[in-house]
Every structure is written in C-alpha cells, then in structure tokens.
Design an enzyme around this catalytic site. Structure first.
Site, PDB file in Angstrom:
ATOM      1  N   GLU A 267       0.884  -1.173   0.000  1.00  0.00           N
ATOM      2  CA  GLU A 267       0.000   0.000   0.000  1.00  0.00           C
ATOM      3  C   GLU A 267       0.915   1.214   0.000  1.00  0.00           C
ATOM      4  O   GLU A 267       1.625   1.444   0.986  1.00  0.00           O
ATOM      5  CB  GLU A 267      -0.879  -0.001   1.242  1.00  0.00           C
ATOM      6  CG  GLU A 267      -1.918  -1.094   1.204  1.00  0.00           C
ATOM      7  CD  GLU A 267      -2.908  -0.949   2.336  1.00  0.00           C
ATOM      8  OE1 GLU A 267      -4.037  -0.561   2.076  1.00  0.00           O
ATOM      9  OE2 GLU A 267      -2.502  -1.223   3.467  1.00  0.00           O
ATOM     10  N   CYS A 301      -1.707   9.314   2.811  1.00  0.00           N
ATOM     11  CA  CYS A 301      -1.502   8.781   1.462  1.00  0.00           C
ATOM     12  C   CYS A 301      -2.622   9.141   0.501  1.00  0.00           C
ATOM     13  O   CYS A 301      -2.399   9.411  -0.662  1.00  0.00           O
ATOM     14  CB  CYS A 301      -1.365   7.270   1.535  1.00  0.00           C
ATOM     15  SG  CYS A 301      -2.764   6.518   2.388  1.00  0.00           S
TER      16      CYS A 301
HETATM   17  P1  NAD Z   1       8.853   4.815   4.105  1.00  0.00           P
HETATM   18  O1  NAD Z   1       8.617   4.081   2.857  1.00  0.00           O
HETATM   19  O2  NAD Z   1      10.022   5.715   4.201  1.00  0.00           O
HETATM   20  O3  NAD Z   1       8.990   3.789   5.349  1.00  0.00           O
HETATM   21  C1  NAD Z   1       7.971   2.848   5.620  1.00  0.00           C
HETATM   22  C2  NAD Z   1       8.564   1.720   6.446  1.00  0.00           C
HETATM   23  O4  NAD Z   1       9.509   0.998   5.650  1.00  0.00           O
HETATM   24  C3  NAD Z   1       9.287   2.159   7.698  1.00  0.00           C
HETATM   25  O5  NAD Z   1       8.983   1.271   8.742  1.00  0.00           O
HETATM   26  C4  NAD Z   1      10.749   2.048   7.290  1.00  0.00           C
HETATM   27  O6  NAD Z   1      11.628   1.882   8.398  1.00  0.00           O
HETATM   28  C5  NAD Z   1      10.718   0.817   6.394  1.00  0.00           C
HETATM   29  N1  NAD Z   1      11.819   0.704   5.432  1.00  0.00           N
HETATM   30  C6  NAD Z   1      12.553   1.688   4.861  1.00  0.00           C
HETATM   31  N2  NAD Z   1      13.441   1.165   3.981  1.00  0.00           N
HETATM   32  C7  NAD Z   1      13.244  -0.190   3.980  1.00  0.00           C
HETATM   33  C8  NAD Z   1      13.848  -1.284   3.284  1.00  0.00           C
HETATM   34  N3  NAD Z   1      14.829  -1.090   2.398  1.00  0.00           N
HETATM   35  N4  NAD Z   1      13.395  -2.528   3.540  1.00  0.00           N
HETATM   36  C9  NAD Z   1      12.391  -2.753   4.420  1.00  0.00           C
HETATM   37  N5  NAD Z   1      11.786  -1.747   5.125  1.00  0.00           N
HETATM   38  C10 NAD Z   1      12.209  -0.482   4.905  1.00  0.00           C
HETATM   39  O7  NAD Z   1       7.487   5.614   4.405  1.00  0.00           O
HETATM   40  P2  NAD Z   1       7.177   6.697   5.543  1.00  0.00           P
HETATM   41  O8  NAD Z   1       7.938   7.933   5.268  1.00  0.00           O
HETATM   42  O9  NAD Z   1       7.291   6.066   6.896  1.00  0.00           O
HETATM   43  O10 NAD Z   1       5.608   6.932   5.283  1.00  0.00           O
HETATM   44  C11 NAD Z   1       5.117   7.794   4.309  1.00  0.00           C
HETATM   45  C12 NAD Z   1       4.759   7.042   3.035  1.00  0.00           C
HETATM   46  O11 NAD Z   1       3.811   6.027   3.316  1.00  0.00           O
HETATM   47  C13 NAD Z   1       4.060   7.956   2.016  1.00  0.00           C
HETATM   48  O12 NAD Z   1       4.529   7.653   0.730  1.00  0.00           O
HETATM   49  C14 NAD Z   1       2.585   7.578   2.150  1.00  0.00           C
HETATM   50  O13 NAD Z   1       1.810   7.870   1.024  1.00  0.00           O
HETATM   51  C15 NAD Z   1       2.686   6.123   2.417  1.00  0.00           C
HETATM   52  N6  NAD Z   1       1.475   5.607   3.066  1.00  0.00           N
HETATM   53  C16 NAD Z   1       0.628   4.831   2.330  1.00  0.00           C
HETATM   54  C17 NAD Z   1      -0.557   4.376   2.916  1.00  0.00           C
HETATM   55  C18 NAD Z   1      -1.530   3.514   2.138  1.00  0.00           C
HETATM   56  O14 NAD Z   1      -2.399   2.892   2.749  1.00  0.00           O
HETATM   57  N7  NAD Z   1      -1.456   3.459   0.831  1.00  0.00           N
HETATM   58  C19 NAD Z   1      -0.855   4.692   4.238  1.00  0.00           C
HETATM   59  C20 NAD Z   1       0.053   5.475   4.958  1.00  0.00           C
HETATM   60  C21 NAD Z   1       1.216   5.927   4.360  1.00  0.00           C
END
Ligand code: NAD
Length: 462
Positions: A267, A301
């Site tokens: 997501e 998001c």
């Molecule tokens: P992010 O992608 O930076 O991080 C998300 C998670 O992934 C964190 O727990 C992070 O530590 C982990 N992570 C980072 N690199 C990784 C890797 N290489 N391997 C495995 N895990 C890794 O996102 P964020 O800044 O925490 O959140 C914002 C983003 O999330 C925005 O793009 C937003 O649109 C999206 N979001 C989507 C939804 C949805 O339902 N579609 C809901 C909420 C947020």
C-alpha cells in the site's frame, strides 16, 4: 532537547517475542522526538540480526507447532476480543502516545488514529469466529455422452503462515492494527516492524498482547529502520510481507521478495485528484479542499493534493480556498482548537519547502503559505496553495507529503478525467458535484489503457 512528560507512561520497548519483552541486541538506539515540541520522548533500541531471527522463529513456532495455529475459530476470536478490550480500556494513553510521537492534532487523532482502529479490532475479533470451512451446492456437469457428473466442493480458508508487517510513521497505531486484525483473525502469526520515527504505538499493541495473554509467538515486534526491515523481508521463513509506505521503498521490497517468491501486499503513496465541477457547492468544496491539505499536515496517502477546478468556478474557488487556508490555526496538536500540527522531522520541512520554492522558480504562483510560519519550536509548515502549474511539473506529479495543494483549471469533463488520470499514482480520487449521478459517472471514466490509474473512489456531495 530535554525529555518531556507525556500524559501517559510509555510502553516497554525492545524485542517483543513469545509474549516477552527482551533487551534488543542492536548497537543503536533511535531517538523518538515529539515533532511539535522538538523534545525527546524516549529512545528505542533497534533489533540486530539475532533479534530478527528470534522474532521470526517465535512466529514460525506459533504457526508450525501452535498453540496459535491450532486454536478453533472461537478460541482465536476470544483471544482477539480480550485484546480489543485491553486496548479499549487504554484509549486515553494510546491517544496521548500517538499525539506525542506523530504530532497529529487531537481532533483528528481521536477518530482516525485511535477510535477507528479500536473498532477495527472488534470487527476482526468477530470475523475470526467465521467457520474456516464452507460447503457449496453440488454442481452437475454434463459429459459429451450425455451422462452427468456430480461435483461437490468446499472452500477452506487457510492462513498464509508467518506475516511480516512493515508500517509507515504517519498513522502508526492504525496501520499496525489494520494489518494485525485480519492477519491474526485468519490464524497467521506476525512480526511487525514499525517506523523508527513513531515506534511507541506499536509497542502499546505488544504490551496489550501480553496483557490479553495471546498465545506465545502470535504477535512479535522488532524495532529499527531499513536494515531491520530488509532482514525481515529477506528471511526465507516468511510467507507474506505486508508493507505500507512510500513507493520507493515498496519497489525495493517487491524486488527483494521476488527473489524468494515471497507474497507481497503493498500500500503505497498517492497524488490524488479532487475534481470540482462547476455545479459543486463551493462552500463544501472549499471545506473539502482545506481538509485535503491540512489533515495531519498533508501526511496522508489518500489526501487529494491536486485540485482540478472547472474554469467557471476557478477564480472563486481559488480566492476562497486561499482565504480559508490562511485562517487554519497551526500549532499545538494537543489543543482541540488546532487545525493543523507539525510535519514529522526538520528534513520533511526542508523537503516540502524545497518543492514549493523550486516550483515557484519554474513559474508557479504561491497563492498562500510557502513558509514555515512563526513558531518558537516544532517542525511546522504553513498550508500552501500553488497555482499556475502544469500537470507535467514535478510538483504536480510527485508526492510531497506536506500541506501543499496544486490547483489546476479544466474546461470540460474529458479534460478533468485526462488530467486526473495523467499521474504516476492511482490511490484515490474525489469528484464534487451537485448531481450525484454525474459525480458517480465521472468517477468511473478513464482513459483507454489507463485502467490502473483511473479514478478509484468517489465522494458524492449533493
Ligand atoms: P517509508 O517508505 O520511508 O517507510 C515505511 C517503512 O519501511 C518504515 O517502517 C521504514 O523503516 C521501512 N523501510 C525503509 N526502507 C526499507 C527497506 N529497504 N526494507 C524494508 N523496510 C524499509 O514511508 P514513511 O515515510 O514512513 O511513510 C510515508 C509514506 O507512506 C508515504 O509515501 C505515504 O503515502 C505512504 N502511506 C501509504 C498508505 C496507504 O495505505 N497506501 C498509508 C500510509 C502511508
């Protein structure tokens, strides 16, 4: 930056496996900062490779040997009801912790950060009761020679096994519950890795799992960032990865999981369109417009950050939206009068500011906002509206994840649909019209060959 006292005690942290908190082995402790006050709430030590192994082994045992996987639907449902009750009794504390770590204003946090996930948990506790086995009516198939074959069949619901859940920072409690509820109800065991920016909410869930006496290994938590997430995704004992976060990280995870053919649910981000038709109630449209930029400071998001406005109401809409955005009370998220809180970290403020100023250098008009505002502390950015932007401009295409709206004019419905669909994202979409049938019809339109990116949701406003 000194430690602050929040209204409620923080949960234990570390490695949570087999219903027990243990000291994690990782060398680094991530500082968790309240984005409204810049004060340190606490520190959470990251997991190391041994902790990841311990957590996955605990989940594996819960699936392969039980008792979690061997419970009847009723027993599993009872366990989830106990969990839902423990959480409901902790509502005020959860709210305080979520506000302290996310900076989300209390009025929005009450419903969306805490209230809704608590209701979700009850829903999944009830859903766990559904029988695993469902029989279907027999089907008679006729052979070539005219004789019949009587076929009967059943549908049997099976869990995947060990589910790894990786969550983003913006709705930490909700995001974990939304993964935890269905995964546990179906009989999977989980290892959750929350964002290192907002980990405490997930540890509240670990604490609740312990208090609700969930069977060992059903729900496990490890702390840390990309490295820990990568170790989880790469482990061959994991059956499914459920990730919510940015498109960039989602694509890395999909690639990593593909090498082992691990199932993945992603997501990701959005740059959703709000289409304002010429017959829309403009007062309502402006309210929806303000909400779309200021809700959790634009850190959502599915927020509609591209406003596509019919030429006939364009001037009026932009004027009113500008005025309303100027009036939004920005500040202390614990104050119920606050309309918008801070961004999560200074880096996020710098990124949003750079996006706005680079767009302005390319010719965009900053109708309102475009600055950090006057705040003695906290990572704030003023609600911002950009006009004079082409849909090809990066500011109209990339997810900014801050309180920034890009507004564009359209002449015909076809133009509106084309603009809405011309985006690398396809998460959500709203249509505002006085005529519900028209709004519904418009939401279903899409350009040939663009099925994935078509408008996927509609909010009707009569
Ligand atoms: P992010 O992608 O930076 O991080 C998300 C998670 O992934 C964190 O727990 C992070 O530590 C982990 N992570 C980072 N690199 C990784 C890797 N290489 N391997 C495995 N895990 C890794 O996102 P964020 O800044 O925490 O959140 C914002 C983003 O999330 C925005 O793009 C937003 O649109 C999206 N979001 C989507 C939804 C949805 O339902 N579609 C809901 C909420 C947020």
């Amino acid at each position: 930056m000194g430690a602050i006292t929040i209204a409620a005690p923080l949960p234990a942290t570390g490695l949570f496996a087999d219903n027990t908190f243990r000291a994690p082995g990782g060398p680094q402790a991530d500082e968790v900062v309240n984005p409204a006050t810049e004060e340190t709430i606490g520190r959470v030590a990251a997991a190391d490779a041994g902790d990841v192994d311990t957590a996955i082994s605990a989940a594996r045992r819960a699936v392969d040997a039980g008792p979690w996987s061997r419970l009847s639907p009723r027993e599993r449902s009872d366990a989830l009801y106990r969990l839902a009750e423990v959480l409901a009794s902790d509502y005020d504390r959860i709210l305080a912790v979520v506000i302290a770590e996310t900076g989300c204003p209390v009025t929005a946090a009450r419903a969306h950060q805490v209230g809704i996930p608590l209701r979700h948990m009850e829903y999944w506790a009830e859903a766990a009761r559904r029988p695993k086995l469902m029989s279907r009516d027999p089907v008679v198939t006729t052979r070539a020679n005219g004789s019949g074959v009587l076929g009967s069949w059943v549908v049997r619901r099976e869990p995947y096994g060990v589910v790894v859940a990786i969550t983003p920072y913006n709705f930490p409690f909700l995001q974990t519950v939304m993964k935890m509820g269905p995964a546990l109800a179906a009989g999977n065991a989980m290892v959750v890795k929350p964002s290192p920016l907002t980990p405490f909410s997930t540890f509240l869930l670990a604490e609740a799992a312990q208090r609700a006496d969930l069977p060992p290994g059903a729900f496990n938590v490890v702390a840390g960032g990309a490295e820990v997430g990568d170790a989880l995704v790469s482990d061959p004992r994991v059956d499914l990865v459920s990730f919510t976060g940015s498109a960039a990280v989602g694509s890395l995870i999909a690639g990593r999981a593909a090498t082992r053919l691990t199932r993945v649910v992603l997501e990701l981000g959005g740059k959703s369109a709000l289409i304002v038709c010429e017959d829309a109630d403009l007062a309502q449209a402006v309210r929806a417009g303000v909400q779309s930029a200021t809700y959790h400071a634009g850190q959502g998001c599915a927020l509609t950050t591209r406003h596509l406005v019919h030429r006939r109401v364009w001037g009026d809409y932009v004027e009113r939206l500008t005025e309303e955005l100027r009036r939004v009370p920005v500040g202390d998220p614990t104050d119920p009068r606050t309309g918008m809180g801070p961004l999560i970290r200074p880096m996020a403020v710098d990124r949003v500011d750079a996006c706005v100023h680079e767009a302005a250098r390319r010719g965009a008009t900053v109708a309102v906002g475009g600055s950090r505002g006057e705040h003695p502390r906290g990572y704030f950015y003023q609600p911002t509206l950009l006009t004079g932007v082409a849909n090809t401009d990066p500011v109209a295409r990339e997810e900014i994840f801050g309180p920034v709206i890009v507004a564009m004019e359209f002449g015909t419905e076809d133009d509106a649909v084309e603009l809405a669909n011309d985006s690398p994202y396809g998460l959500a979409g709203h249509v505002l019209s006085a005529d519900p049938a028209r709004a519904f019809g418009l939401s279903r339109l899409h350009q040939p060959g663009c099925t994935v990116r078509r408008l996927q949701a509609v909010r009707l406003r009569a």
